[in-house]
Enzyme design. Structure first.
Site, short mmCIF file in Angstrom:
data_model
loop_
_atom_site.label_atom_id
_atom_site.label_comp_id
_atom_site.label_asym_id
_atom_site.label_seq_id
_atom_site.Cartn_x
_atom_site.Cartn_y
_atom_site.Cartn_z
N GLY A 38 -110.74 -51.01 37.31
CA GLY A 38 -109.79 -49.92 37.99
C GLY A 38 -110.38 -48.38 38.13
O GLY A 38 -109.96 -47.63 38.70
N ASP A 93 -109.31 -46.06 34.09
CA ASP A 93 -108.38 -45.56 34.94
C ASP A 93 -107.06 -45.18 34.41
O ASP A 93 -106.67 -43.86 34.56
CB ASP A 93 -107.85 -46.82 36.05
CG ASP A 93 -107.56 -47.98 35.37
OD1 ASP A 93 -107.52 -48.35 34.27
OD2 ASP A 93 -107.30 -48.72 36.49
N ASP A 96 -102.18 -47.02 29.31
CA ASP A 96 -100.57 -47.38 29.37
C ASP A 96 -100.23 -47.72 27.91
O ASP A 96 -99.89 -47.08 27.25
CB ASP A 96 -100.73 -48.55 30.23
CG ASP A 96 -99.31 -49.06 30.33
OD1 ASP A 96 -98.37 -48.35 30.50
OD2 ASP A 96 -99.11 -50.19 30.85
N PHE A 145 -95.27 -47.70 38.03
CA PHE A 145 -96.44 -48.56 38.19
C PHE A 145 -96.97 -47.88 39.64
O PHE A 145 -96.49 -47.84 40.54
CB PHE A 145 -95.82 -50.01 38.51
CG PHE A 145 -97.41 -51.00 38.53
CD1 PHE A 145 -97.77 -51.09 37.49
CD2 PHE A 145 -97.82 -51.09 39.77
CE1 PHE A 145 -99.02 -52.13 37.32
CE2 PHE A 145 -98.86 -52.01 39.76
CZ PHE A 145 -99.51 -52.45 38.71
N ARG A 158 -106.46 -50.60 45.89
CA ARG A 158 -107.52 -49.85 45.26
C ARG A 158 -108.23 -48.90 45.91
O ARG A 158 -108.39 -47.60 45.72
CB ARG A 158 -108.94 -50.79 44.55
CG ARG A 158 -108.27 -51.73 43.58
CD ARG A 158 -109.57 -52.28 42.92
NE ARG A 158 -109.34 -53.46 41.96
CZ ARG A 158 -108.91 -53.39 40.92
NH1 ARG A 158 -108.47 -52.43 40.26
NH2 ARG A 158 -108.66 -54.80 40.35
P1 5GP Z 1 -103.30 -50.88 28.44
O1 5GP Z 1 -101.69 -51.12 28.61
O2 5GP Z 1 -104.20 -51.47 28.01
O3 5GP Z 1 -103.56 -49.47 28.14
O4 5GP Z 1 -103.71 -50.91 30.05
C1 5GP Z 1 -104.33 -51.99 30.60
C2 5GP Z 1 -104.50 -51.84 31.99
O5 5GP Z 1 -103.51 -52.21 32.76
C3 5GP Z 1 -105.02 -50.68 32.61
O6 5GP Z 1 -106.52 -50.43 32.52
C4 5GP Z 1 -104.70 -51.10 34.12
O7 5GP Z 1 -105.67 -51.73 34.73
C5 5GP Z 1 -103.29 -51.67 33.86
N1 5GP Z 1 -102.11 -50.82 34.34
C6 5GP Z 1 -101.41 -50.14 33.40
N2 5GP Z 1 -100.55 -49.49 34.10
C7 5GP Z 1 -100.94 -49.67 35.35
C8 5GP Z 1 -100.10 -49.17 36.32
O8 5GP Z 1 -99.30 -48.51 36.33
N3 5GP Z 1 -100.83 -49.26 37.76
C9 5GP Z 1 -101.69 -50.22 37.59
N4 5GP Z 1 -102.24 -50.42 38.91
N5 5GP Z 1 -102.16 -50.88 36.57
C10 5GP Z 1 -101.72 -50.39 35.40
MG MG Z 2 -107.97 -51.49 34.00
#
Ligand code: 5GP
Ligand code: MG
Length: 175
Positions: A38, A93, A96, A145, A158
């Site tokens: 990402g 990127d 979340d 999202f 992407r």
């Molecule tokens: P975490 O929940 O561990 O912080 O995020 C994990 C991964 O979930 C991020 O690096 C990303 O790849 C994916 N992710 C989380 N939220 C989004 C979103 O709104 N869009 C996209 N495309 N990926 C997301």
């Molecule tokens: Mg990621």
């Protein structure tokens, strides 16, 4: 799809974050570790905004996920540079839930770096499940999202220049 951040807004936000990063490290050499996949677009733009001594490596963090739910995380660091005794900046990127970055930082800390800081393009509002704050954040966004500028849905989108919100209708037509 609706545009959340335009190409121009993204460029300005990344430039702003680059200035903060440069100011924070002053003249100290920096090792950037991009989290694949990402971060690829952010990584390419960010490093070209940094006029300083810089090494760039990558690692891959992937969860067994399809669509918008997350699964167990695996970290592949075979392609990474040596980080022992270096100042490391992890670039991802989006922050979340925060689990990915927390696990990546823990993994890097095992390798005896001098310091580990983190920079993300996006932080999603109200989603964090960890007691951790990224050091540099280009944009805070609502809980939607998003795809584009490196972020995917099922490995698509992407390459979009803008950051756009994927609506439920777009998700349903998973092609
Ligand atoms: P975490 O929940 O561990 O912080 O995020 C994990 C991964 O979930 C991020 O690096 C990303 O790849 C994916 N992710 C989380 N939220 C989004 C979103 O709104 N869009 C996209 N495309 N990926 C997301
Ligand atoms: Mg990621």
């Amino acid at each position: 799809m609706k545009t959340l951040l335009s190409e121009e807004e993204l460029e300005a936000g990344v430039a702003r974050m680059a200035s903060e990063i440069a100011a924070s490290y002053r003249e100290r050499p920096l090792t950037i570790v991009g989290v694949l996949t990402g971060s690829i677009v952010l990584l390419a733009d960010l490093i070209r905004q940094l006029d300083m001594s810089l090494r760039v490596g990558v690692l891959q963090a992937s969860s067994y996920r399809s669509g918008t739910t997350r699964g167990e995380l695996t970290i592949n660091s075979e392609m990474m540079l040596d980080v022992a005794g270096r100042d490391i900046l992890v670039v991802d990127d989006i922050f979340d839930t925060g689990h990915t970055l927390v696990e990546v930082v823990a993994k890097l800390n095992e390798l005896a770096p001098t310091s580990v800081k983190t920079a993300v393009l996006l932080r999603k509002h109200g989603r964090q499940e960890v007691d951790f704050r990224p050091d540099f954040v280009a944009f805070d966004i609502p809980d939607e999202f998003v795809v584009g500028y490196g972020l995917d849905y099922a490995d698509q989108y992407r390459h979009l220049r803008d950051l756009v919100v994927l609506e439920p209708d777009d998700l349903a037509s998973d092609k």
